[in-house]
Design a protein around this motif. Structure first.
Motif, mmCIF file in Angstrom:
data_model
loop_
_atom_site.group_PDB
_atom_site.id
_atom_site.type_symbol
_atom_site.label_atom_id
_atom_site.label_comp_id
_atom_site.label_asym_id
_atom_site.label_seq_id
_atom_site.Cartn_x
_atom_site.Cartn_y
_atom_site.Cartn_z
ATOM 1 N N LYS A 24 0.830 -1.209 0.000
ATOM 2 C CA LYS A 24 0.000 0.000 0.000
ATOM 3 C C LYS A 24 0.860 1.252 0.000
ATOM 4 N N LEU A 25 1.853 1.275 0.889
ATOM 5 C CA LEU A 25 2.667 2.490 1.043
ATOM 6 C C LEU A 25 3.534 2.757 -0.178
ATOM 7 N N MET A 26 4.072 1.704 -0.779
ATOM 8 C CA MET A 26 4.894 1.915 -1.974
ATOM 9 C C MET A 26 4.057 2.456 -3.132
ATOM 10 N N LEU A 27 2.806 1.975 -3.249
ATOM 11 C CA LEU A 27 1.931 2.506 -4.294
ATOM 12 C C LEU A 27 1.513 3.945 -3.978
ATOM 13 N N ARG A 28 1.113 4.178 -2.714
ATOM 14 C CA ARG A 28 0.634 5.513 -2.344
ATOM 15 C C ARG A 28 1.740 6.564 -2.466
ATOM 16 N N ALA A 29 2.966 6.181 -2.093
ATOM 17 C CA ALA A 29 4.080 7.130 -2.142
ATOM 18 C C ALA A 29 4.634 7.308 -3.555
ATOM 19 N N GLY A 30 4.088 6.577 -4.517
ATOM 20 C CA GLY A 30 4.565 6.711 -5.896
ATOM 21 C C GLY A 30 5.952 6.131 -6.102
ATOM 22 N N MET A 31 6.248 5.019 -5.421
ATOM 23 C CA MET A 31 7.555 4.380 -5.582
ATOM 24 C C MET A 31 7.559 3.382 -6.726
ATOM 25 N N ILE A 32 6.431 2.705 -6.901
ATOM 26 C CA ILE A 32 6.342 1.664 -7.925
ATOM 27 C C ILE A 32 4.995 1.765 -8.623
ATOM 28 N N ARG A 33 4.899 1.155 -9.788
ATOM 29 C CA ARG A 33 3.618 1.038 -10.479
ATOM 30 C C ARG A 33 3.564 -0.336 -11.131
ATOM 31 N N GLN A 34 2.473 -1.047 -10.901
ATOM 32 C CA GLN A 34 2.334 -2.366 -11.512
ATOM 33 C C GLN A 34 2.092 -2.210 -13.006
ATOM 34 N N THR A 35 2.836 -2.974 -13.819
ATOM 35 C CA THR A 35 2.645 -2.910 -15.265
ATOM 36 C C THR A 35 1.993 -4.181 -15.806
ATOM 37 N N SER A 36 2.156 -5.304 -15.090
ATOM 38 C CA SER A 36 1.442 -6.564 -15.361
ATOM 39 C C SER A 36 1.376 -7.259 -14.001
ATOM 40 N N ALA A 392 5.233 14.241 2.863
ATOM 41 C CA ALA A 392 6.566 13.997 3.441
ATOM 42 C C ALA A 392 6.513 12.856 4.457
ATOM 43 N N ASP A 393 5.442 12.818 5.263
ATOM 44 C CA ASP A 393 5.288 11.702 6.206
ATOM 45 C C ASP A 393 5.137 10.388 5.450
ATOM 46 N N LEU A 394 4.335 10.414 4.404
ATOM 47 C CA LEU A 394 4.080 9.214 3.605
ATOM 48 C C LEU A 394 5.364 8.672 2.983
ATOM 49 N N ALA A 395 6.153 9.562 2.375
ATOM 50 C CA ALA A 395 7.376 9.127 1.682
ATOM 51 C C ALA A 395 8.477 8.757 2.676
ATOM 52 N N GLY A 396 8.373 9.247 3.914
ATOM 53 C CA GLY A 396 9.228 8.744 4.983
ATOM 54 C C GLY A 396 10.652 9.250 5.043
ATOM 55 N N TYR A 397 10.921 10.441 4.474
ATOM 56 C CA TYR A 397 12.268 11.010 4.580
ATOM 57 C C TYR A 397 12.641 11.140 6.058
ATOM 58 N N PRO A 398 13.862 10.818 6.451
ATOM 59 C CA PRO A 398 14.236 10.853 7.883
ATOM 60 C C PRO A 398 14.067 12.230 8.520
ATOM 61 N N TRP A 399 14.294 13.297 7.747
ATOM 62 C CA TRP A 399 14.163 14.651 8.279
ATOM 63 C C TRP A 399 13.197 15.472 7.425
ATOM 64 N N GLN A 400 12.470 16.380 8.104
ATOM 65 C CA GLN A 400 11.664 17.378 7.395
ATOM 66 C C GLN A 400 12.115 18.748 7.888
#
Lengths: 438, 438
Positions: A24-36, A392-400
């Protein structure tokens, strides 16, 4: 990376197909996209993490004396007929016919190929020991791919293969890889526990799998609390000293650790009650010593010191590189999103400009952005503050680094540590100092 | 890397299957090994060069504002049906059926997939322009693969895809990529000439291919001598300034350049005789502006500033990363072996210890090796000097530091520059200074 120009798309809705937190988090944060089904494209944010994870794996393999090569994805079926695995492997192997109707396959692993390559060059005992590894995309045609990158069909794996003259040498190679693995996972901020395992279709006599402790893990594990404090610095154990490798191996394998299938109640009661830990875990690595199984079948021999042919002893050692991203997120997230360990974070810091267009706010944001070099993402989008906080919380960078007109007027930055939620109003210098320190 | 422990196998015999210099030299130097027709494994030396070439390509793409993603190798046939290319592509496409009998393929290029991914996120004109690239293995099932990595079946390609709101924006994107390409090849020590080209199966209205000048190149080219002096520093042209991109484009495309198929005798006579050059070349890159061809077919639209849907203008930009290694060697080798340009050499220096076991020789060799860090290969094998000289010339390291007992007694190193054959007896400090300077 300026967000106004970046391709870092976040999703507001929770994708229906995702069942576990990391997916869920990888999809929501725009890290990956399923292609098949079970196949993913890595978007810029996900790719940055994938490369950091890959690089840590690489550095620890190099430190252990393994040498990097790169084998192709497409293999000839003939190689797999020599080992007898072409028919054994079943439907998980993606089988292909090329334009000349030759049988090929997308490699799910490389024991056959690497043995054949090594055979082409190794002539005598002087050419051993060697350990060759590569980091390459593999394909396993899972009947029901799921859990995002945790059980995909196309996935990135590091696989190493050791060649030794005798069992004693192969045992050293096995122990060296175990140490390298523990260091690899430790550097990523993970708690890893090696467990005796079945050897499965790879075959052989000795095998361990590496389980990452994560509250949402797939399997139940029982382990000694000592694993939680284990530190394996490069000062303590040298790859060059066989006795160090032996001590390390005894230390680690002397501690109780088992998945529920392998759990032994009698042995478990020997662990003092205050050190008994039960938790959840995710398998991210697997190592095997299988002796001459492949060297024999692939016809690999080298001349020994006496000129007589010797069949080398082999082992193989895998880490699921793309899978690790899922495992790290399972081990480190909260309601708001991902919490990246510093070593694998896509960017060390997110700069949140709360009022783009305000002169002082823009100036201070740009100053910090320039000072942080490539390791910051700068949210300069004309969006509301709430959107920026959430992303920023979603993507999880160590510092804001939160910069608004009130603070900027006094050259102050509100610095937030993602993992703890701690906040402090600090100067630019102090912000830089804390961010770069870790 | 100590050669006594390395996996850097050289071959003494010239492999029969290799017809051209780069293929022969890559096999002899132990850079690659063929695993099936047109499919190669990259051994440590070859992989090091491949990564350096890849990294230069990446840095120049990033500098031009392109953003890295990573698309998978296996694609769904459905995507290609949308563009109509599934049937058009012919036998070069490696077609696959998975266990559920779904039609898949090993991607030969990614126009369809990247358009589909971009479509999933881009909603408005604010999400453009963007340029997405990836560096991934591709497969083209050549009927007769040959020339080693120059025309292999599985090959590494960088492909970028630009999305713009209008033709003017797309023209800027096209020019930016052309500039990035010229800088990329320049950094690798190559002379590149862009030539107007047919658009072929990619389609579109504007296209250039990039030809590397090499005496053993595959095609004859005619070009203005000005290309030989062209320097494109980052100070001269900024990607941020459209007028810079226009000036650059006019400058470069204003010079005569054509392959023999496109050669125009009338235009050629306009070039003054002293600037007419005829040579041989190898194609290593190709860029295309194809307008809305794929965005239309894949259904990509975004809302313009007035809220009306706009179909983005696209271009695609390829560099043959693995092919470049062959091209570099064709452009830079002699009878004895490869001559790597500094920027892409697998190691900057080879340390040739002429008498392993001799205390002073070992000590000085180890000292230089430690000082050079990871960027040296140390020939500590118990072999004859002649073997070491030949292997170092063959592998083409820019510098050779030759250390024997006579020199070592006076702390002297014989430093040889591979490209020129120049030799000098120097101190350790002077050797380090020269090697690190380039």
């Amino acid at each position: 990376m300026r967000l106004s120009r970046a391709f870092l798309p976040t999703l507001k809705e929770i994708p229906a197909e995702a069942a576990i937190a990391s997916h869920k988090l990888m999809l929501r944060a725009g890290m990956i996209r399923q292609t098949s089904a079970g196949i993913y494209a890595w978007l810029p944010l996900g790719l940055r993490v994938l490369k950091k994870v890959e690089q840590i794996v690489r550095e620890e393999q190099d430190a252990a004396g393994a040498q990097e090569i790169l084998m192709p994805t497409i293999q000839s079926a003939d190689l797999w007929r020599q080992s007898g695995r072409y028919d054994d492997y079943g439907k998980e192997m993606l089988r292909i016919r090329d334009r000349h109707d030759r049988e090929m396959l997308f490699g799910p692993t490389n024991e056959e190929m690497v043995t054949d390559i090594f055979k082409g060059y190794a002539k005598s005992y002087r050419d051993l020991p060697r350990n060759l590894y590569h980091i390459q995309w593999k394909f396993r045609d899972e009947v029901r791919p799921r859990f995002g990158v945790m059980r995909g069909r196309e996935f990135l794996m590091k696989d190493a293969y050791s060649f030794d003259m005798d069992v004693e040498g192969a045992t050293r190679s096995y122990r060296a890889m175990m140490l390298a693995y523990m260091r690899t996972f430790q550097r990523m901020g993970l708690r890893a526990v090696p467990m005796r395992a079945d050897t499965g279709p790879i075959g052989g006599n000795l095998s361990h799998e590496f389980i990452i402790l994560a509250p949402t893990g797939e399997s139940t594990v029982f382990y000694d609390a000592a694993f939680e404090e284990l530190k394996l610095s490069h000062a303590d154990y040298s790859y060059e000293k066989p006795e160090d490798l032996e001590n390390f191996f005894s230390q680690v394998t002397g501690l109780y650790a088992a998945t529920d299938e392998m759990h032994d109640e009698a042995a478990w009661t020997q662990v003092s009650a205050d050190r008994q830990r039960e938790g959840k875990g995710i398998e991210v690595g697997h190592i095997f010593f299988f002796g001459t199984k492949y060297s024999e079948k692939m016809g690999l021999t080298v001349a020994g010191p006496d000129g007589q042919p010797v069949v080398p002893q082999m082992g193989s050692y895998g880490i699921g590189v793309s899978r690790l991203l899922g495992a790290i997120i399972e081990a480190s997230h909260d309601e708001a999103g991902i919490i990246w360990p510093d070593a694998v974070a896509p960017f060390r810091c997110a700069i949140l400009n709360l009022k783009p267009g305000d002169l002082a706010t823009d100036a201070l944001s740009e100053k910090l952005y320039a000072a942080l070099g490539g390791d910051a993402v700068y949210d300069d989008r004309p969006d509301r503050a709430g959107v920026k906080f959430n992303d920023a919380d979603l993507a999880g960078y160590p510092w804001q680094a939160i910069i608004g007109p009130r603070g900027a007027a006094n050259e102050k930055i509100e610095l937030k540590r993602r993992a703890t939620g701690e906040r402090a109003e600090v100067s630019l210098e102090e912000a830089l100092h804390r961010i770069m320190a870790g």
